[in-house]
Structure formats: structure tokens, C-alpha cells
Design an enzyme around this catalytic site. Structure first.
Site, PDB file in Angstrom:
ATOM      1  N   GLU A 111      -2.357 -18.088  -4.692  1.00  0.00           N
ATOM      2  CA  GLU A 111      -1.669 -17.283  -5.706  1.00  0.00           C
ATOM      3  C   GLU A 111      -1.877 -15.788  -5.500  1.00  0.00           C
ATOM      4  OE1 GLU A 111      -2.817 -18.463  -9.664  1.00  0.00           O
ATOM      5  OE2 GLU A 111      -2.364 -20.572  -9.276  1.00  0.00           O
ATOM      6  N   GLU A 175       6.924 -18.792 -10.169  1.00  0.00           N
ATOM      7  CA  GLU A 175       6.632 -19.506 -11.419  1.00  0.00           C
ATOM      8  C   GLU A 175       7.000 -18.650 -12.626  1.00  0.00           C
ATOM      9  OE1 GLU A 175       2.874 -21.517 -11.635  1.00  0.00           O
ATOM     10  OE2 GLU A 175       3.087 -21.936 -13.779  1.00  0.00           O
TER      11      GLU A 175
HETATM   12  O1  KIV Z   1      -0.867 -26.232  -9.476  1.00  0.00           O
HETATM   13  C1  KIV Z   1       0.333 -26.535  -9.488  1.00  0.00           C
HETATM   14  O2  KIV Z   1       0.723 -27.655  -9.826  1.00  0.00           O
HETATM   15  C2  KIV Z   1       1.283 -25.511  -9.075  1.00  0.00           C
HETATM   16  C3  KIV Z   1       2.739 -25.781  -9.326  1.00  0.00           C
HETATM   17  C4  KIV Z   1       3.026 -25.742 -10.761  1.00  0.00           C
HETATM   18  C5  KIV Z   1       3.614 -24.907  -8.556  1.00  0.00           C
HETATM   19  O3  KIV Z   1       0.916 -24.492  -8.597  1.00  0.00           O
END
Ligand code: KIV
Length: 256
Positions: A111, A175
Site C-alpha cells: 500500500e 480503493e
Molecule cells: O486486503 C485486501 O483484501 C485488499 C483488497 C480489498 C484489495 O487489499
């Protein structure tokens, strides 16, 4: 990388289909329909009731990824790098290598934008395919509100997407971002975008599997529940409990 490009590319005529999975049995079903399966750190809240994905450890994600691996034959398998496992390029490389080696996944996801530029470059240089993640970042976000209302935020997400592309990501998860921003980002980079709460303009979509089947009782704006699996499970367990109490199960057929 060739396998990745073959399966998910902006040139493909159809949208990229992805879902999360945390175990073998679920993964083996999703594998028939998905291009990409993500072992997301969302497993922290979905399975362990953690308040934040920050509590998910490297060992936990590796354990679930090993299970998922056994269910996948053809889809790409991507594994989330947990919080505090990629604070420096060196730390990220050590942990990503471990994830790749132990889970036999096709790549990792992490991220954030600008701050990960060097890290992503290091991983890619070491032949570790990386998926980026911009917009709402559950590992660091405080408000959990959608992004892209303010100009400053929009500019920063667009800039970050271009930086991630330059660093060498093969795709970016967007997201919870505003529709026109998702469109702008998707049109301005050459790697595919995968949206969750980020409109139809992304090159693909991802959802958390438990949300899609309605196992999670919560309702979110960006989720469509394609089944009410809680109802089916309730019915089955109700029938089982009734038969056990009435001594109808196990029958002769189920006995030795
Ligand atoms: O952790 C997760 O499931 C994610 C998705 C929502 C993209 O990062």
C-alpha cells in the site's frame, strides 16, 4: 512477469476479474472464474476480528497463502505484504523474498505511493512482481472515507499512480476513490487498474469474497452481495441440529 502480462493486461478486451481468498477450498472455486486471487490482509478483520489490518503478521499471511496456493491452478496469486514488513527497501526485499519462496505466489501487493518508490524499484529489480495500492489505504487510513474529493488529494493520487508505474508495478489496486479520478488514473497509466469502490472505469474489479457471498453481515456501498450465504448456512445448521436432537442423524447410512 510474462505469465502476469498474459493474464492481466490493459490490452485485454474483457475486464480483469479478481477476488480475495484465504483458504484452499474457496480458492479452488474462485480459480475457475478469476484472473487474479489476492490473499489480502483483510483476512485480519474478516477471519480474526482484528480492529485493523495492522495486526496481521507475516506468519499469518504466509500460512493462509500456503493454503490458497493448494487451491489455485491457473489464476495469478498475489499476496499482501503486512503492515511494517516493507518500511525500507531492505526490509521489504527480505520479507517479499520469504513470501515468494514459502507461498509460491506470483507477486506481492503493498500500500502507498511516493514513499514506496525506492522499495518497489528494489523488489522489481530483484524479479519480484509488485502490485500497487492507492486511494483508501487500510494499513494507514484514519477516516475510512472515499478519496478524491479535494484537488490536492486527486493530484496526489494521480501523481502516485504515475510514480508507481515508473517504479515498475504490474498493476494498481484503486480503493474507494471518486469515479472521475478512477477514470483519469486508468486512462493515464499503461498498467491495469483494479478497482474496489472505484467505479466501472478501472480495468478490473476486486471484492472481498466474504462480502460478495453475503457471509459478512455488514453492508458497504461498494459491495454487491451476489448471494445470501448466511441464509443457506443457517438452514443447513438448523436441519442438522434438529436431526441430531431427534436422533435422526447419524442414520444407518452414516454409521459403520
Ligand atoms: O486486503 C485486501 O483484501 C485488499 C483488497 C480489498 C484489495 O487489499
Amino acid at each position: 512477469m510474462n505469465k502476469i502480462k498474459k493474464i492481466i493486461s490493459k490490452k485485454n478486451k474483457t475486464k480483469i476479474v479478481s477476488l480475495t481468498a484465504y483458504s484452499k477450498n474457496v480458492a479452488s472455486i474462485l480459480d475457475n472464474y478469476c484472473d487474479l486471487i489476492l490473499v489480502g490482509d483483510s483476512l485480519g478483520s474478516v477471519l480474526y476480528n482484528y480492529k485493523s489490518t495492522r495486526e496481521v503478521t507475516l506468519n499469518t499471511i504466509i500460512k493462509h497463502s500456503k493454503s490458497v496456493r493448494m487451491g489455485i491452478k491457473k489464476s495469478l496469486m498475489i499476496v499482501d505484504m503486512p503492515y511494517n514488513t516493507y518500511r525500507t527497501p531492505k526490509e521489504a526485499l527480505k520479507n517479499a523474498k520469504q513470501i515468494m519462496k514459502k507461498t509460491k505466489c506470483d507477486g506481492v501487493k503493498l500500500e502507498g505511493g511516493k514513499k514506496n518508490y525506492k522499495t518497489i524499484k528494489t523488489l522489481v529489480k530483484n524479479k519480484i512482481p509488485v502490485m500497487g495500492h492507492l486511494g483508501l489505504l487500510p494499513q494507514s487510513d484514519k477516516t475510512f472515507k472515499f478519496k478524491g474529493k479535494k484537488k490536492l488529494e486527486r493530484d496526489s493520487i494521480l501523481r502516485d499512480s504515475q510514480l508507481l508505474e515508473k517504479a515498475g508495478v504490474f498493476s494498481i489496486v484503486l480503493e474507494c476513490i471518486e469515479t472521475s479520478l478512477a477514470k483519469l488514473v486508468s486512462q493515464n497509466i499503461t498498467v491495469p487498474t483494479i478497482g474496489i469502490g472505484a467505479s466501472k472505469y478501472c480495468d478490473g474489479q476486486i471484492l472481498v469474497f466474504d462480502d460478495l457471498i453475503g457471509l459478512n453481515p455488514m453492508n458497504y456501498k461498494f459491495v454487491k452481495k451476489y448471494a445470501n450465504i448466511r441464509k443457506y448456512i443457517s438452514k443447513a445448521v438448523f436441519n442438522y441440529s434438529r436431526e441430531v436432537r431427534k436422533i435422526k442423524f447419524p442414520s444407518k447410512k452414516n454409521s459403520f
